[in-house]
Design a protein around this motif. Structure first.
Motif, short mmCIF file in Angstrom:
data_model
loop_
_atom_site.label_atom_id
_atom_site.label_comp_id
_atom_site.label_asym_id
_atom_site.label_seq_id
_atom_site.Cartn_x
_atom_site.Cartn_y
_atom_site.Cartn_z
N TYR A 53 0.81 -1.04 0.20
CA TYR A 53 -0.05 0.30 -0.05
C TYR A 53 1.07 1.23 0.04
O TYR A 53 0.08 2.71 0.61
CB TYR A 53 -0.99 -0.09 1.31
CG TYR A 53 -1.98 -1.11 0.99
CD1 TYR A 53 -3.09 -0.85 0.62
CD2 TYR A 53 -1.80 -2.20 2.21
CE1 TYR A 53 -3.72 -2.40 0.42
CE2 TYR A 53 -2.99 -3.36 2.17
CZ TYR A 53 -3.93 -3.02 1.09
OH TYR A 53 -4.71 -4.62 1.10
N LYS A 80 -3.48 3.83 -3.48
CA LYS A 80 -4.19 2.96 -4.41
C LYS A 80 -3.97 3.22 -6.13
O LYS A 80 -4.00 4.09 -6.62
CB LYS A 80 -5.65 3.88 -4.33
CG LYS A 80 -6.83 3.07 -4.10
CD LYS A 80 -8.30 3.83 -4.04
CE LYS A 80 -9.08 3.24 -3.89
NZ LYS A 80 -10.02 3.38 -3.61
N GLN A 107 -2.40 8.70 -2.89
CA GLN A 107 -3.94 9.09 -1.98
C GLN A 107 -4.15 9.42 -0.55
O GLN A 107 -2.37 9.22 0.26
CB GLN A 107 -4.77 7.53 -1.80
CG GLN A 107 -4.75 6.88 -2.99
CD GLN A 107 -5.80 7.80 -3.50
OE1 GLN A 107 -7.01 7.86 -3.12
NE2 GLN A 107 -6.19 7.47 -4.98
#
Length: 170
Positions: A99, A116, A121
């Motif tokens: 991530y 993402k 993000q």
């Protein structure tokens, strides 16, 4: 003989469905926050490991202490991150976890961008090295067009002391 009715009325069933819907809505929001907190922990661990390795690199290579300090490629750092892979940009100063994209810049600062897919993000984490002239340590920085959501997230993770757009852990 007297007939007795068994079962629930439509009104009773609708009331139960509405109550379950409300509880599910509340639970889903809490579930989403718990997932983001666990992802945050991944970025925190990966970025901190890279920052420690960068600090060790500079302490072991003291000949780089002049103004022409070079920043190390990920291959030079003595770390291994679980499930790490190359960044989409194939940058030698970057590593990708599930991530986060962790980058070492030319001043020795480490950035862990919340990702993402291939898009950054909400926030990123920043580590300032001990030799940096500004405040050393870690910061949470809101990112993107919806910075209010990023600020709220950084604050919810315990980063409160502000310096511009940086939120430090007290």
């Amino acid at each position: 003989m007297k007939l007795t009715k068994h079962g629930f009325t439509l009104t009773e069933l609708m009331a139960v469905v509405i109550i379950i819907g409300i509880l599910a809505g509340i639970g889903f929001g809490s579930y989403q926050k718990a997932i983001e907190r666990s992802r945050f922990s991944e970025g925190l661990a990966a970025g901190a490991a890279v920052q420690e390795a960068v600090n060790r690199y500079y302490y072991e290579n003291t000949d780089l202490s002049d103004g022409s300090r070079k920043y190390p490629k990920m291959a030079y750092l003595d770390i291994g991150l679980a499930n790490a892979k190359d960044c989409a940009s194939k940058n030698d100063y970057c590593v990708r976890t599930k991530y986060f994209e962790v980058i070492v810049n030319n001043t020795g600062r480490v950035y862990a961008y919340h990702m993402k897919g291939n898009t950054r993000q909400l926030y990123y984490l920043l580590w300032l090295p001990s030799f940096d002239s500004s405040r050393a340590g870690e910061a949470c920085v809101p990112f993107g067009s919806n910075t209010t959501e990023g600020v709220d997230f950084c604050k919810s993770m315990g980063y409160t002391v502000q310096s511009g757009s940086l939120y430090y852990k007290p």
